[in-house]
Write an enzyme that holds these catalytic residues in place. Sequence first.
Site, short mmCIF file in Angstrom:
data_model
loop_
_atom_site.label_atom_id
_atom_site.label_comp_id
_atom_site.label_asym_id
_atom_site.label_seq_id
_atom_site.Cartn_x
_atom_site.Cartn_y
_atom_site.Cartn_z
N MET A 28 1.28 -58.11 53.51
CA MET A 28 2.28 -58.89 52.73
C MET A 28 3.65 -58.71 53.41
O MET A 28 4.58 -58.12 52.85
CB MET A 28 2.33 -58.38 51.29
CG MET A 28 0.98 -58.29 50.60
SD MET A 28 0.36 -59.91 50.16
CE MET A 28 1.12 -60.14 48.57
N HIS A 29 3.73 -59.20 54.66
CA HIS A 29 4.92 -58.96 55.46
C HIS A 29 6.21 -59.31 54.71
O HIS A 29 7.10 -58.48 54.53
CB HIS A 29 4.86 -59.80 56.75
CG HIS A 29 3.67 -59.56 57.62
ND1 HIS A 29 3.47 -58.40 58.34
CD2 HIS A 29 2.60 -60.36 57.89
CE1 HIS A 29 2.35 -58.48 59.02
NE2 HIS A 29 1.80 -59.65 58.77
N ASP A 30 6.32 -60.57 54.33
CA ASP A 30 7.58 -61.07 53.78
C ASP A 30 7.88 -60.48 52.40
O ASP A 30 9.05 -60.27 52.05
CB ASP A 30 7.56 -62.60 53.70
CG ASP A 30 7.51 -63.24 55.08
OD1 ASP A 30 7.05 -64.38 55.20
OD2 ASP A 30 7.94 -62.58 56.04
#
Length: 319
Positions: free
Chosen positions: A239-241
């Site tokens: 869930m990078h962002d």
Amino acid sequence: MTKHKIILDTDPGIDDFFAMLLAADAQNLELRGVTAVAGNQVMEKIANNARGIAQLLGWDCPVSLGADRPLLIPQITASQVHGDTGLGNFPLPAPQKDADKRLAWDFIYEEATALDGELEILAIGPLTNLAVAFLRYPDLPQKLRRIVLMGGATEWGNRGAYGEFNFYVDPHAAEIVFASGVPIDMVGLNVTMQTGISDEEFDDIARTVGDSRKVYSELLEFYRNIYCVNDLGFRIVAMHDSLAAAFLTDERVLEMRKAKVQIDCSTGLCRGRSIADFKSESPNARVAVAVDRPRFWDMVMHSLQNAPDVRVQSSASGK
Ligand code: RIB
Ligand code: CA
């Protein structure tokens, strides 16, 4: 409670979408606008997704369109990850409201001037819009409070040997942003890859959204399949962002260290690499070095508990 006044610069993008869900759920963010930038998909699809997600989340702020390509080098996308629409299999209702008439960089400058130093930028895509804004408005850096960005890495990358996608797409833009003098908080792959969703967490998500909102768990299943079916070099559904958005609303999710960050703008194996010198006496950023994953995951799950219902348009009835 003092609210962060922010513009969200994004290339939605599956993980961008979940970051927007988390931002919508936060109590201490005042969203002044969304600016769209080409990245995960081409601008036509990014623009539709940005407008459609803003509508789904009930955001009546301006959605302004920006760069449809990098500053100097040919455009690439991540369509193999985010799918043909840029949002996988998600049935995003068609946006009804037009994009703002102002271009992203003009809108950013107008808001920064109006807010007189209070505006913060949450940047979760390639940095082309911000770079154009700095080139076009040399006094913009003094008007921004800070930039929180998802990008870069202190170790290996996800594009090429060391490039992280957002910096890899437009390394020249990233270099301009890190040379701007604006306080930067960099949330890189070295921490975002620790947010990979486990099988048990996939099950928790499905239970949380239930049947009425299963489109959210189905979208994450799409994202997982992409990583597990295609050889992308790693099988982590990160869930990078969302992690950058979570840090903006609660700084306890990350441990930061000051560093001098420079971007490799070469065209070889190191394209888009971010080099962080933690010993520098002239740091230009705070770089995330550790994540409080339980605290982060609680924020993700809370945002999913509050995710809006989606009226899935049946193909037959068309409504
Ligand atoms: O490297 C991850 C970043 O690239 C994320 O912002 C993702 O949405 C893609 O844009
Ligand atoms: Ca993104």
